[in-house]
Scaffold this motif. Structure first.
Motif, PDB file in Angstrom:
ATOM      1  N   SER A 151      57.730  42.794  34.721  1.00 52.53           N
ATOM      2  CA  SER A 151      58.392  43.136  35.128  1.00 52.53           C
ATOM      3  C   SER A 151      59.445  44.568  35.519  1.00 52.53           C
ATOM      4  O   SER A 151      60.423  44.994  35.593  1.00 52.53           O
ATOM      5  CB  SER A 151      59.072  43.058  33.857  1.00 52.53           C
ATOM      6  N   VAL A 154      61.348  44.624  38.848  1.00 55.54           N
ATOM      7  CA  VAL A 154      62.545  44.879  38.482  1.00 55.54           C
ATOM      8  C   VAL A 154      63.524  45.751  39.138  1.00 55.54           C
ATOM      9  O   VAL A 154      64.372  46.216  40.118  1.00 55.54           O
ATOM     10  CB  VAL A 154      63.243  44.511  37.252  1.00 55.54           C
ATOM     11  N   TYR A 182      62.893  46.289  42.504  1.00 55.01           N
ATOM     12  CA  TYR A 182      64.041  45.542  43.491  1.00 55.01           C
ATOM     13  C   TYR A 182      65.312  46.258  43.889  1.00 55.01           C
ATOM     14  O   TYR A 182      66.286  46.210  44.464  1.00 55.01           O
ATOM     15  CB  TYR A 182      63.896  44.168  43.414  1.00 55.01           C
ATOM     16  N   LYS A 183      65.721  47.102  42.623  1.00 55.59           N
ATOM     17  CA  LYS A 183      67.578  47.584  42.355  1.00 55.59           C
ATOM     18  C   LYS A 183      67.364  49.013  42.759  1.00 55.59           C
ATOM     19  O   LYS A 183      67.867  48.984  43.778  1.00 55.59           O
ATOM     20  CB  LYS A 183      67.680  47.869  40.393  1.00 55.59           C
ATOM     21  N   THR A 209      56.365  52.751  38.824  1.00 58.27           N
ATOM     22  CA  THR A 209      56.601  52.217  39.630  1.00 58.27           C
ATOM     23  C   THR A 209      54.942  51.911  40.567  1.00 58.27           C
ATOM     24  O   THR A 209      54.260  51.470  40.372  1.00 58.27           O
ATOM     25  CB  THR A 209      57.281  50.648  39.563  1.00 58.27           C
TER      26      THR A 209
END
Length: 231
Positions: A75, A78, A81-82, A212
């Motif tokens: 996850s 995510v 990507y956003k 991240t």
């Protein structure tokens, strides 16, 4: 089989109850040191000391949380990507801040390990203490560290960063939204990213990306470092 199912239900129930109590306390008093991640852990430890249940039994009964934690690794893609367009726009700034912050944390652990002559297993457990827990556990396990020790130091590191980080930023006059988000996301992981989001959209985006990318950087760099050190 029946005992196994009962054990799972019991362990999951006390975990949820401890978390709900901790969440209620946090929402009532709004103190960073009352974050449910820490208060729920303390409540669970106290319950395990009082109730007639062994630590190994609780670990077996709460295995589903370990599985969910492993899924959390995936996850992490995510937020990247956003925020992909934001990441490309501030690529140099993000890479410089995250790499420097993560590298300094790694150097600090290695330096303190040498000064205090820590065993190799303890050092391996401490190396990933500055990144988000799912990645930290994987790196620690691959390096031969103790995952239980890693969990403790990741939590302590995040708590300290969350508590004193905003005060240090204010004291040193750091006003850049990007710098604040990067600092909190790199040092306090998800908790730092959440705190950054409270400050504003840009800070939150930077905090999420820092959390991240610091985990990705460490997961790639540490195995290379371990390989070189064994040559």
């Amino acid at each position: 089989m029946t005992n196994f199912i009962v054990n799972i239900f019991f362990c999951m129930s006390i975990t949820f109850v401890c978390y709900l109590i901790s969440l209620k306390l946090y929402r009532k008093y709004k103190k960073s040191w009352l974050n449910p991640l820490y208060t729920a852990s303390i409540l669970l430890i106290l319950l395990l000391l009082v109730l007639p249940i062994q630590g190994e039994s609780y670990r077996e009964g709460s295995f589903i949380f370990n599985q969910l934690l492993q899924l959390a690794v995936v996850s992490l893609a995510v937020p990247l990507y956003k925020q992909w367009s934001f990441l490309k726009k501030n690529f140099k700034k993000i890479c410089t801040g995250v790499i420097c912050g993560t590298a300094l944390g790694l150097i600090a652990v290695l330096g303190m390990s040498q000064i205090f002559h820590l065993p190799e297993q303890t050092r391996a457990s401490l190396i990933p203490r500055s990144v988000t827990l799912p990645i930290a556990l994987t790196v620690s396990r691959d390096l031969g560290g103790l995952t239980s020790t890693t969990v403790i130091f990741v939590i302590i590191s995040a708590l300290i960063s969350l508590t004193i980080g905003p005060k240090l930023l204010k004291r040193f006059g750091v006003r850049s939204k990007s710098a604040m988000g990067l600092a909190m996301g790199t040092s306090a992981q998800m908790l730092g990213a959440n705190r950054s989001l409270v400050w504003g959209e840009e800070e939150g985006a930077m905090g999420s990306i820092a959390m991240t990318t610091s985990a990705l950087f460490l997961s790639v760099f540490v195995p290379i470092l371990a390989y070189i050190s064994h040559l």
